[in-house]
Enzyme design. Sequence first.
Site, PDB file in Angstrom:
ATOM      1  N   CYS A 117     -10.732   0.056   3.368  1.00 36.31           N
ATOM      2  CA  CYS A 117      -9.304  -0.084   3.072  1.00 36.31           C
ATOM      3  C   CYS A 117      -8.777   1.283   2.663  1.00 36.31           C
ATOM      4  O   CYS A 117      -9.404   1.979   1.873  1.00 36.31           O
ATOM      5  CB  CYS A 117      -9.112  -1.091   1.941  1.00 36.31           C
ATOM      6  N   GLN A 138       0.814  -1.222   0.000  1.00 31.92           N
ATOM      7  CA  GLN A 138       0.000   0.000   0.000  1.00 31.92           C
ATOM      8  C   GLN A 138       0.843   1.265   0.000  1.00 31.92           C
ATOM      9  O   GLN A 138       0.301   2.367  -0.162  1.00 31.92           O
ATOM     10  CB  GLN A 138      -0.936   0.018   1.213  1.00 31.92           C
ATOM     11  N   HIS A 140      -6.868  -9.085   6.815  1.00 33.12           N
ATOM     12  CA  HIS A 140      -6.974  -8.062   5.768  1.00 33.12           C
ATOM     13  C   HIS A 140      -5.576  -7.663   5.272  1.00 33.12           C
ATOM     14  O   HIS A 140      -5.334  -7.594   4.062  1.00 33.12           O
ATOM     15  CB  HIS A 140      -7.730  -6.857   6.346  1.00 33.12           C
ATOM     16  N   HIS A 160      -3.340  -8.303   1.572  1.00 32.39           N
ATOM     17  CA  HIS A 160      -2.605  -7.325   0.750  1.00 32.39           C
ATOM     18  C   HIS A 160      -1.276  -7.914   0.257  1.00 32.39           C
ATOM     19  O   HIS A 160      -0.843  -7.619  -0.851  1.00 32.39           O
ATOM     20  CB  HIS A 160      -2.301  -6.056   1.551  1.00 32.39           C
TER      21      HIS A 160
END
Length: 188
Positions: free
Chosen positions: A110, A55, A152, A156
């Site tokens: 998110c 991210q 979660h 990713h």
Amino acid sequence: MSIDLPSLRIVRYPDAVLRQPAREIAEITDEVRRVAERMIELMHDAPGIGLAAPQVGLSWRMFVLHVPEDPDEGRLIDCDPPEATESPRVYINPRLSDYARDLVPWDEGCLSLPGITGEVRRPSQLTVSALDEQGRPFSHRAGGLLARCIQHETDHLDGKLIIDRFTPIARMKNRVALRELTEGAAKA
Ligand code: NI
């Protein structure tokens, strides 16, 4: 390898890095530690409770989280298994195991998918094993929001996003918002 820390920012869907399976971190260097620190800042500023390296554009198997205690929500550090953390934590090369057999629905969002939230069903408990920022192995059981956040963020690292796990209703509800996010990125 040299990373310009101040330039790290949270990337948004549909950035390709979010879809790449991330690589294991072979050596936990000062640079890895500095990236983890910067990720914690970005997560707190967002604000959010978890952030994975892809991210911020780095295809590394690392995430940070900080799931604060919230007694009003019944979310406690001091319960078995814990559902919150006292402080931010770094998980490097995490492995998940011993999932509970249930599937609990919860609305997830998110930081890479602004404006999108929807129901995702996940096991309520699991065990996570990882290395911390000093390279020390650790392992713990997690429940509640902490278990959800760990799953979660680990998603990713495998290039998976909540939109892949949405229930059919959640998928439908977010169709327009997702299209706008994709088109907005194309225009930018
Ligand atoms: Ni996320």
